[in-house]
Design a protein around this motif. Sequence first.
Motif, short mmCIF file in Angstrom:
data_model
loop_
_atom_site.label_atom_id
_atom_site.label_comp_id
_atom_site.label_asym_id
_atom_site.label_seq_id
_atom_site.Cartn_x
_atom_site.Cartn_y
_atom_site.Cartn_z
N ALA A 108 -30.11 35.95 80.22
CA ALA A 108 -31.16 34.63 80.13
C ALA A 108 -31.10 34.92 78.29
O ALA A 108 -31.24 33.78 77.50
N GLU A 109 -31.19 36.01 77.70
CA GLU A 109 -30.30 35.28 76.21
C GLU A 109 -28.88 34.70 75.78
O GLU A 109 -28.91 34.39 74.84
N HIS A 110 -28.81 34.34 76.25
CA HIS A 110 -27.24 34.20 76.75
C HIS A 110 -26.99 32.00 77.82
O HIS A 110 -26.40 31.87 77.30
N LEU A 164 -30.49 31.34 85.97
CA LEU A 164 -29.45 30.25 86.61
C LEU A 164 -29.00 28.89 85.71
O LEU A 164 -29.74 28.50 85.38
N VAL A 165 -27.74 28.78 85.56
CA VAL A 165 -27.00 28.03 84.67
C VAL A 165 -26.08 26.93 85.72
O VAL A 165 -25.84 27.50 86.84
N LEU A 188 -37.89 33.12 89.09
CA LEU A 188 -38.26 32.61 88.48
C LEU A 188 -36.49 32.61 87.50
O LEU A 188 -37.05 32.02 86.09
N SER A 189 -35.68 33.72 88.05
CA SER A 189 -34.81 33.03 86.80
C SER A 189 -34.31 31.61 87.30
O SER A 189 -33.11 30.90 86.68
N VAL A 225 -21.74 37.91 81.40
CA VAL A 225 -23.17 37.96 80.77
C VAL A 225 -23.57 37.72 81.79
O VAL A 225 -25.06 37.34 82.37
N GLY A 226 -22.50 37.70 82.83
CA GLY A 226 -23.97 37.72 84.71
C GLY A 226 -22.10 37.15 85.64
O GLY A 226 -20.95 37.37 85.82
N HIS A 227 -22.79 36.15 86.80
CA HIS A 227 -21.66 36.07 87.63
C HIS A 227 -22.00 34.29 88.40
O HIS A 227 -23.29 34.43 88.06
#
Length: 356
Positions: free
Chosen positions: A327-329, A281-282, A254-255, A304-306
């Motif tokens: 998620a907060e970013h 996921l963006v 659910l990302s 904040v991610g990869h």
Amino acid sequence: MNQSPTEPLKRTPLHAAHLRAGARMVPFGGWDMPVQYAGVKAEHDAVRNAAGVFDVSHMGEFRVQGSGALAFLQHVTTNDVSKLKPGRAQYNWLPGVSGGLVDDIYIYMVAPDEYLTVVNASNITKDWTHLNAHAGEFDVTLTDESDRWGLLAVQGPQTESLLQPHTDTDLSAKKKNAFFPAKLFGFDVMLARTGYTGEDGFEVFTDASEAETVWDKLLAIGLTPAGLGARDTLRLEAGFPLYGHEFSDTIHPLSSTYSWVVKDKTHVGHEHIRMAPTQTLVGLKLERVPVREGYPVKVGGEVVGHVTSGTSSPTFGHPIAMALVNAEHAGADVFDVEVRGKDHPATRVQLPFYKR
């Protein structure tokens, strides 16, 4: 997927045809597969503007039969299989017992109490073990038919018009996710109006012994052979997740933007699926520098991610990527992606990047 140095690569029924077409072959999920023929951009553009054909015979096929087939599939998947009718197909997930996905799959309803599932090539053994582990309490028979089928994906806006003169079925009457028997070039096949490119198209299920002949006939009517390289640029533009990148045993599904795949029912791992994901996921757009899986994604200098998938988009002419970020970013408008020690700005864009 790592291949043992002593384990030979598997070959699809079209291996000789790929060599004849001048394909550059690469190891992929234990298979010797074509990554490109004329070139990734030419193949990508052919699918976006006309029609191309992919060999996806490395995918796995499991038949599920018996009076308990529906109850079994409802138990091991997140989507509502009861909505299917014979001749219809559905995208679905196999959730893990303790979180993440075992795989993402397609389910095709053949008849009452009979379904065909298509699974990712690198997950065939894992999926087969998982499904059999949960089959015991149901009146169901599972059959691995992966070696029986050749599977060709014909994709692009001209697919219907190119195939129609060579089949006995009115393709215009078949809606998305239709699944039906047909004659194609005189061969008995199953056609599915499904695909993985963001374009219209049909996937052709043919007997493995007839796959090479069908492939040759498709090329003869003007379809462009396309390899793994174009498949990846097409699916990434369309915002489609790929198992092992955007989905895995450890990534909360659910990302992604696919919450619609989880319906209100009890299934394997349902308590984990319903926990709020800590990542989102963006989509990212960059100006010049292509980025690859694993590159760090930052906000204000903080990682904040990869990146999960990245490419230089043939359609748009600039790099694009998908990334899992905290998620907060996820609402940030601008990120930085670190490439070889240097940060490059990336703008968040809504997925999918491309929609016809």
